[in-house]
Design a protein around this motif. Structure first.
Motif, PDB file in Angstrom:
ATOM      1  N   PHE A 135     -34.961   4.286  57.071  1.00  0.00           N
ATOM      2  CA  PHE A 135     -33.876   4.160  56.090  1.00  0.00           C
ATOM      3  C   PHE A 135     -33.350   2.727  55.984  1.00  0.00           C
ATOM      4  CE2 PHE A 135     -33.951   8.713  57.113  1.00  0.00           C
ATOM      5  CZ  PHE A 135     -34.136   9.207  55.830  1.00  0.00           C
ATOM      6  N   CYS A 136     -33.648   1.886  56.952  1.00  0.00           N
ATOM      7  CA  CYS A 136     -33.267   0.463  56.895  1.00  0.00           C
ATOM      8  C   CYS A 136     -34.512  -0.360  57.210  1.00  0.00           C
ATOM      9  CB  CYS A 136     -32.169   0.152  57.910  1.00  0.00           C
ATOM     10  SG  CYS A 136     -30.710   1.163  57.748  1.00  0.00           S
ATOM     11  N   PRO A 137     -35.477  -0.409  56.290  1.00  0.00           N
ATOM     12  CA  PRO A 137     -36.784  -0.997  56.606  1.00  0.00           C
ATOM     13  C   PRO A 137     -36.726  -2.482  56.960  1.00  0.00           C
ATOM     14  CG  PRO A 137     -36.711  -0.185  54.315  1.00  0.00           C
ATOM     15  CD  PRO A 137     -35.403   0.159  54.932  1.00  0.00           C
ATOM     16  N   GLU A 138     -35.657  -3.157  56.531  1.00  0.00           N
ATOM     17  CA  GLU A 138     -35.565  -4.594  56.822  1.00  0.00           C
ATOM     18  C   GLU A 138     -35.112  -4.857  58.264  1.00  0.00           C
ATOM     19  OE1 GLU A 138     -31.609  -3.166  55.491  1.00  0.00           O
ATOM     20  OE2 GLU A 138     -33.677  -2.721  54.976  1.00  0.00           O
ATOM     21  N   THR A 139     -34.727  -3.796  58.971  1.00  0.00           N
ATOM     22  CA  THR A 139     -34.261  -3.936  60.362  1.00  0.00           C
ATOM     23  C   THR A 139     -35.456  -3.980  61.317  1.00  0.00           C
ATOM     24  OG1 THR A 139     -32.322  -2.665  59.771  1.00  0.00           O
ATOM     25  CG2 THR A 139     -32.802  -2.823  62.100  1.00  0.00           C
ATOM     26  N   GLU A 140     -35.348  -4.828  62.345  1.00  0.00           N
ATOM     27  CA  GLU A 140     -36.372  -4.830  63.399  1.00  0.00           C
ATOM     28  C   GLU A 140     -35.918  -3.856  64.477  1.00  0.00           C
ATOM     29  OE1 GLU A 140     -37.699  -8.420  65.671  1.00  0.00           O
ATOM     30  OE2 GLU A 140     -37.264  -9.360  63.734  1.00  0.00           O
TER      31      GLU A 140
END
Ligand code: GLN
Length: 280
Positions: A135-140
């Motif tokens: 749901f937050c693909p930009e998060t590592e």
């Protein structure tokens, strides 16, 4: 024997074994064992059930009567609308834990800026880590667990959901390096003395190491709060799932360790379920 008679007999066996919701469970088992879903059942309940289907149905029910969780028979549990593989090495994802995942997602979307790094401690099946990455693909997302068997399941779940998560074998922070904007954890939190009273499905078939939070259930919260300073950035968020009666104790411990904006969030049953706060 008709499908309807078969369902009635299985529901009776389940009830005798002390399983609640025997009617619904008899339907789940029919779908799993015979491939006969509710729609099929409604149309064909007065038809004869083939002998080999009855055998499969009865075998699955016999396992369920030994209080093996339904999810260990099907091998799957849905969480946050996503499919997760499960086995006896991981806690089966609970609906309650969606409160933690949703809260973390809300913060990541609103508040963390770009280049976000999140750490999930005690990841188990990986349900929280994989949901955050989905749901937050930009998060590592980095996720760890002490159990290599659990990490094997978590790794398969990342693949199953087509996301990349870094998995590390680590006893809490022992194998972790780097800094994170958020640390999330659903650690073991059941007081040791309560474990014998849990439902047989949980007590006898789920990993006790994923449940047992020491004498007062708070062991892992204390360790994580005490040790997170080197890993959680200033202003970063710490979020925990907690037991229904642990909100005050965990909040207080976070306050003593210079956390601010501490809040306890309730689940759909109105019980305390999540504590969040941010580092000074
Ligand atoms: N909520 C789980 C249960 O009731 C426990 C989860 C945990 O210890 N982290 O079985």
């Amino acid at each position: 024997m008709t499908y309807r008679e078969a369902a009635g007999r299985i529901a009776g066996l389940l009830r005798e074994a002390g399983i609640e919701n025997e009617t619904a469970e008899s339907m789940f088992l029919m779908e799993f064992a015979c491939g006969a879903d509710r729609g099929f059942y409604l149309l064909h309940q007065m038809d004869e059930m083939p002998g080999e289907q009855w055998e499969k149905y009865r075998d699955a029910a016999a396992k369920r009567c030994r209080r093996i969780p339904l999810q260990h028979l099907t091998g799957e549990q849905e969480f946050m609308g996503l499919p997760f593989l499960v086995n006896e090495h991981v806690l089966i994802p609970r609906q309650d834990t969606e409160i933690l995942a949703e809260e973390a997602i809300k913060i990541l979307k609103d508040d963390c800026g770009s280049g976000k790094k999140v750490l999930d401690l005690c990841t188990g099946s990986g349900c929280i880590a994989v949901s955050l990455k989905t749901f937050c693909p930009e998060t590592e997302v980095t996720a760890c667990d002490i159990s290599p068997e659990a990490l094997a399941v978590a790794g398969r779940n990342a693949e199953y959901n087509h996301v990349e998560v870094e998995f590390l074998e680590s006893d809490l922070f022992s194998g972790i390096s780097g800094h994170f904007q958020m640390i999330v954890s659903n650690p073991p939190y059941i007081p040791s003395s309560v474990i014998p009273e849990l439902m047989p499905e949980v007590r006898d078939h789920e990993p006790v190491r994923a449940l047992d939070g020491g004498a007062d259930g708070l062991y892992f919260y204390r360790k994580i709060i005490e040790e997170c300073g080197d890993y959680l950035m200033s202003g970063g968020w710490l979020l925990f799932e907690i037991g229904y009666d642990q909100g005050a104790a965990v909040s207080e411990y976070m306050r003593e360790h210079q956390f601010k904006d501490i809040e306890v969030i309730r689940d759909l049953a109105g019980l305390d379920r999540v504590v969040k706060g941010r580092r000074e």
